[in-house]
Design a protein around this motif. Structure first.
Motif: not given
Ligand SMILES: [Zn+2]
Length: 253
Positions: A114-119, A151-158
């Motif tokens: 899972x990508x935490x939140x989403x990208x 899972x991977x913790x990411x920023x929102x991307x955009x």
């Protein structure tokens, strides 16, 4: 005679009146407001997620773009194509993504990450990003840990912003949906990896980060780690921005 005249008068009045009526009954067609949700797309922007596109309800412009977005070919990726994203700030009209996708997870063999939140990123960048996760990052996790990544913790991307949030900076690749920040990983076995605290350490976490940094430099045009500068102490930034006149210059820090 008298009656005839009166009739004539009445008829004339009637004609004038009815002609007025005719004009009144045939007004210049007032364009009906297009009651389509997609019409807001150009005006509204969109740091907030847009609803899933419904082709039959979208105006032509948005529908054609939605079709384009829907054609994003990503295998082994949990994602949805979403309507074009647009944003502006302080005179900059450059923010936005024509064919965005929202990614929530990656599949590899039987594993699901899972990508935490989403990208939210462009379809173009999503191909490079998800291939890197599937082909390099997940195998590296399996090498350094028992079991893969949960899972991977990411920023929102955009994000519609300038580089490093500096007021006079160039437009960030995030503003074009061509960048992602990664701050950490949760492993299936229970371990966690933090870019901020584990970077550079001689531990499974540190070696895992070193591995994925190296593989990222072979795929992206920009990779910035805590070694790069003060703005990247807490995360790994990867993007496919163009450097140099021919876009062949690479940044790996
Ligand atoms: Zn970044």
């Amino acid at each position: 005679m008298h009656r005839t005249l009166r009739l004539g008068y009445t008829a004339t009045v009637f004609l004038i009146f009815s002609s007025g009526l005719a004009q009144a009954a045939e007004p210049i067609p007032v364009p009906k407001p297009l009651a389509v949700p997609g019409q807001k797309v150009s005006g509204d922007t969109v740091s907030t997620p847009l609803p899933k596109p419904k082709h039959e309800q979208l105006p032509d412009e948005a529908a054609s773009v939605a079709v384009e977005a829907a054609s994003c070919d990503l295998s082994g990726v949990d994602f949805e194509s979403i309507p074009p994203v647009r944003g502006e700030f302080s005179g900059d009209a450059g923010c936005g993504i024509e064919t965005p996708v929202r990614i929530t997870g990656i599949e590899r063999e039987s594993a699901s990450v899972a990508l935490k939140g989403s990208v939210t990123i462009s379809c173009e960048f999503a191909k490079t990003f998800t291939q890197w996760l599937q082909s390099d990052v997940l195998p590296a996790a399996e090498k350094h840990f028992n079991g893969g990544i949960k899972s991977i913790a990411t920023g929102p991307g955009y994000q519609c912003r300038r580089r490093n949030n500096q007021p006079d900076g160039k437009l960030s690749e995030h503003a074009l949906g061509k960048a992602v920040d990664i701050s950490g990983f949760s492993m299936l076995e229970g371990a966690s990896v933090s870019v901020e605290t584990d970077w550079g350490k001689d531990t499974p976490q540190g070696r895992f980060l070193e591995d994925i940094h190296k593989s990222a430099c072979a795929r992206f045009t920009t990779v910035l780690s805590p070694e790069g500068d003060e703005f990247h102490k807490s995360h790994l930034h990867v993007d496919i921005g163009c450097h140099g006149k021919t876009c062949t210059y690479l940044i790996c820090q």
